[in-house]
Design a protein around this motif. Structure first.
Motif, PDB file in Angstrom:
ATOM      1  N   ASP A  16     -30.968  19.033  75.238  1.00  0.00           N
ATOM      2  CA  ASP A  16     -29.960  19.472  74.264  1.00  0.00           C
ATOM      3  C   ASP A  16     -29.225  20.722  74.730  1.00  0.00           C
ATOM      4  OD1 ASP A  16     -30.449  17.383  72.483  1.00  0.00           O
ATOM      5  OD2 ASP A  16     -31.970  18.520  71.374  1.00  0.00           O
ATOM      6  N   GLU A  17     -29.940  21.662  75.340  1.00  0.00           N
ATOM      7  CA  GLU A  17     -29.308  22.885  75.846  1.00  0.00           C
ATOM      8  C   GLU A  17     -28.341  22.576  76.988  1.00  0.00           C
ATOM      9  OE1 GLU A  17     -32.637  26.334  75.055  1.00  0.00           O
ATOM     10  OE2 GLU A  17     -32.948  24.983  76.759  1.00  0.00           O
ATOM     11  N   ILE A  18     -28.717  21.644  77.841  1.00  0.00           N
ATOM     12  CA  ILE A  18     -27.835  21.258  78.951  1.00  0.00           C
ATOM     13  C   ILE A  18     -26.569  20.599  78.408  1.00  0.00           C
ATOM     14  CG2 ILE A  18     -27.610  19.852  81.038  1.00  0.00           C
ATOM     15  CD1 ILE A  18     -30.713  20.091  81.291  1.00  0.00           C
ATOM     16  N   CYS A  19     -26.714  19.766  77.401  1.00  0.00           N
ATOM     17  CA  CYS A  19     -25.546  19.122  76.776  1.00  0.00           C
ATOM     18  C   CYS A  19     -24.583  20.170  76.243  1.00  0.00           C
ATOM     19  CB  CYS A  19     -25.979  18.182  75.661  1.00  0.00           C
ATOM     20  SG  CYS A  19     -26.757  16.661  76.242  1.00  0.00           S
ATOM     21  N   ARG A  20     -25.113  21.182  75.565  1.00  0.00           N
ATOM     22  CA  ARG A  20     -24.248  22.253  75.043  1.00  0.00           C
ATOM     23  C   ARG A  20     -23.639  23.067  76.179  1.00  0.00           C
ATOM     24  NH1 ARG A  20     -28.382  22.485  71.235  1.00  0.00           N
ATOM     25  NH2 ARG A  20     -29.409  24.222  72.286  1.00  0.00           N
ATOM     26  N   LEU A  21     -24.430  23.363  77.193  1.00  0.00           N
ATOM     27  CA  LEU A  21     -23.960  24.161  78.317  1.00  0.00           C
ATOM     28  C   LEU A  21     -22.842  23.455  79.086  1.00  0.00           C
ATOM     29  CD1 LEU A  21     -24.651  26.829  79.857  1.00  0.00           C
ATOM     30  CD2 LEU A  21     -26.192  25.467  81.258  1.00  0.00           C
ATOM     31  N   PHE A  22     -23.006  22.160  79.310  1.00  0.00           N
ATOM     32  CA  PHE A  22     -22.027  21.374  80.072  1.00  0.00           C
ATOM     33  C   PHE A  22     -20.930  20.795  79.188  1.00  0.00           C
ATOM     34  CE2 PHE A  22     -25.017  19.971  83.768  1.00  0.00           C
ATOM     35  CZ  PHE A  22     -25.209  21.283  84.105  1.00  0.00           C
ATOM     36  N   GLU A  23     -21.083  20.907  77.876  1.00  0.00           N
ATOM     37  CA  GLU A  23     -20.157  20.321  76.916  1.00  0.00           C
ATOM     38  C   GLU A  23     -20.042  18.808  77.105  1.00  0.00           C
ATOM     39  OE1 GLU A  23     -16.617  22.670  77.516  1.00  0.00           O
ATOM     40  OE2 GLU A  23     -17.422  24.331  76.332  1.00  0.00           O
ATOM     41  N   LEU A  24     -21.209  18.151  77.176  1.00  0.00           N
ATOM     42  CA  LEU A  24     -21.313  16.701  77.326  1.00  0.00           C
ATOM     43  C   LEU A  24     -22.207  16.165  76.227  1.00  0.00           C
ATOM     44  CD1 LEU A  24     -22.185  16.498  81.140  1.00  0.00           C
ATOM     45  CD2 LEU A  24     -19.964  16.065  80.121  1.00  0.00           C
ATOM     46  N   ASP A  25     -22.084  14.873  75.934  1.00  0.00           N
ATOM     47  CA  ASP A  25     -23.063  14.275  75.034  1.00  0.00           C
ATOM     48  C   ASP A  25     -24.215  13.719  75.877  1.00  0.00           C
ATOM     49  OD1 ASP A  25     -22.310  11.711  75.970  1.00  0.00           O
ATOM     50  OD2 ASP A  25     -20.878  11.450  74.339  1.00  0.00           O
ATOM     51  N   LYS A  26     -25.286  13.297  75.228  1.00  0.00           N
ATOM     52  CA  LYS A  26     -26.488  12.877  75.952  1.00  0.00           C
ATOM     53  C   LYS A  26     -26.236  11.681  76.861  1.00  0.00           C
ATOM     54  CE  LYS A  26     -30.206  14.625  73.099  1.00  0.00           C
ATOM     55  NZ  LYS A  26     -31.393  14.285  72.311  1.00  0.00           N
ATOM     56  N   SER A  27     -25.417  10.751  76.416  1.00  0.00           N
ATOM     57  CA  SER A  27     -25.167   9.566  77.243  1.00  0.00           C
ATOM     58  C   SER A  27     -24.422   9.937  78.527  1.00  0.00           C
ATOM     59  CB  SER A  27     -24.410   8.499  76.456  1.00  0.00           C
ATOM     60  OG  SER A  27     -23.124   8.957  76.092  1.00  0.00           O
ATOM     61  N   GLU A  28     -23.459  10.858  78.430  1.00  0.00           N
ATOM     62  CA  GLU A  28     -22.743  11.311  79.635  1.00  0.00           C
ATOM     63  C   GLU A  28     -23.694  12.048  80.575  1.00  0.00           C
ATOM     64  OE1 GLU A  28     -18.208  12.365  78.465  1.00  0.00           O
ATOM     65  OE2 GLU A  28     -19.752  13.573  77.445  1.00  0.00           O
ATOM     66  N   LEU A  29     -24.522  12.918  80.009  1.00  0.00           N
ATOM     67  CA  LEU A  29     -25.488  13.659  80.825  1.00  0.00           C
ATOM     68  C   LEU A  29     -26.447  12.690  81.512  1.00  0.00           C
ATOM     69  CD1 LEU A  29     -26.656  16.359  81.764  1.00  0.00           C
ATOM     70  CD2 LEU A  29     -28.089  16.336  79.699  1.00  0.00           C
ATOM     71  N   ARG A  30     -26.886  11.695  80.797  1.00  0.00           N
ATOM     72  CA  ARG A  30     -27.797  10.698  81.377  1.00  0.00           C
ATOM     73  C   ARG A  30     -27.136   9.967  82.540  1.00  0.00           C
ATOM     74  NH1 ARG A  30     -30.885   5.892  78.068  1.00  0.00           N
ATOM     75  NH2 ARG A  30     -32.151   5.217  79.805  1.00  0.00           N
ATOM     76  N   GLN A  31     -25.869   9.595  82.382  1.00  0.00           N
ATOM     77  CA  GLN A  31     -25.157   8.903  83.459  1.00  0.00           C
ATOM     78  C   GLN A  31     -25.065   9.779  84.707  1.00  0.00           C
ATOM     79  OE1 GLN A  31     -21.406   7.871  81.690  1.00  0.00           O
ATOM     80  NE2 GLN A  31     -22.213   6.059  80.658  1.00  0.00           N
ATOM     81  N   ILE A  62     -21.173  17.753  89.279  1.00  0.00           N
ATOM     82  CA  ILE A  62     -20.199  17.349  88.257  1.00  0.00           C
ATOM     83  C   ILE A  62     -18.906  18.133  88.419  1.00  0.00           C
ATOM     84  CG2 ILE A  62     -19.713  17.247  85.785  1.00  0.00           C
ATOM     85  CD1 ILE A  62     -22.773  16.922  85.366  1.00  0.00           C
ATOM     86  N   TYR A  63     -19.019  19.425  88.655  1.00  0.00           N
ATOM     87  CA  TYR A  63     -17.837  20.273  88.836  1.00  0.00           C
ATOM     88  C   TYR A  63     -16.983  19.765  89.993  1.00  0.00           C
ATOM     89  CZ  TYR A  63     -14.925  24.261  89.961  1.00  0.00           C
ATOM     90  OH  TYR A  63     -13.850  25.052  90.244  1.00  0.00           O
ATOM     91  N   LYS A  64     -17.612  19.508  91.125  1.00  0.00           N
ATOM     92  CA  LYS A  64     -16.866  19.031  92.301  1.00  0.00           C
ATOM     93  C   LYS A  64     -16.250  17.662  92.049  1.00  0.00           C
ATOM     94  CE  LYS A  64     -19.235  21.630  95.866  1.00  0.00           C
ATOM     95  NZ  LYS A  64     -20.115  21.551  97.046  1.00  0.00           N
ATOM     96  N   GLU A  65     -16.985  16.776  91.390  1.00  0.00           N
ATOM     97  CA  GLU A  65     -16.460  15.446  91.090  1.00  0.00           C
ATOM     98  C   GLU A  65     -15.227  15.532  90.197  1.00  0.00           C
ATOM     99  OE1 GLU A  65     -17.785  11.778  88.288  1.00  0.00           O
ATOM    100  OE2 GLU A  65     -19.295  12.479  89.714  1.00  0.00           O
ATOM    101  N   GLN A  66     -15.320  16.322  89.153  1.00  0.00           N
ATOM    102  CA  GLN A  66     -14.186  16.450  88.236  1.00  0.00           C
ATOM    103  C   GLN A  66     -13.010  17.157  88.890  1.00  0.00           C
ATOM    104  OE1 GLN A  66     -15.722  18.256  84.666  1.00  0.00           O
ATOM    105  NE2 GLN A  66     -16.686  16.367  83.989  1.00  0.00           N
ATOM    106  N   ARG A  67     -13.282  18.158  89.700  1.00  0.00           N
ATOM    107  CA  ARG A  67     -12.206  18.873  90.387  1.00  0.00           C
ATOM    108  C   ARG A  67     -11.496  17.951  91.376  1.00  0.00           C
ATOM    109  NH1 ARG A  67     -14.153  22.930  94.526  1.00  0.00           N
ATOM    110  NH2 ARG A  67     -14.285  20.979  95.621  1.00  0.00           N
TER     111      ARG A  67
END
Length: 86
Positions: A16-31, A62-67
């Motif tokens: 849950d903390e990682i989801c808030r930190l990354f601003e993702l939902d659990k399904s995105e984080l899992r992927q 994730i940062y590099k992929e999105q960038r």
């Protein structure tokens, strides 16, 4: 992906903390975890999450992929002869 100050991180983050930190939902984080082969671990209190090293690693991927996705989608192809600095 927002900037995270790696120097001021704690030792362990729950899912849950990682989801808030990354601003993702659990399904995105899992992927992302599955894609980069970073699997949650259980701490001594029975909480599932990631140690700091893995949070940093996942954030960096994730940062590099999105960038790179943003750069590639918006960048116009350049011909070598049209660039005066080439």
């Amino acid at each position: 992906m927002k900037y995270i100050d790696y120097r001021n991180m704690k030792e362990f983050y729950t899912i849950d903390e990682i989801c808030r930190l990354f601003e993702l939902d659990k399904s995105e984080l899992r992927q992302y975890c599955n894609k980069y082969d970073i699997q949650p671990q259980e701490d001594q209190y029975g909480n599932w999450g990631l140690r700091t090293m893995f949070v940093r690693k996942l954030h960096n991927f994730i940062y590099k992929e999105q960038r790179n996705a943003g750069v590639n989608q918006n960048a116009a192809p350049q011909r070598r002869d049209s660039n005066p600095w080439a």
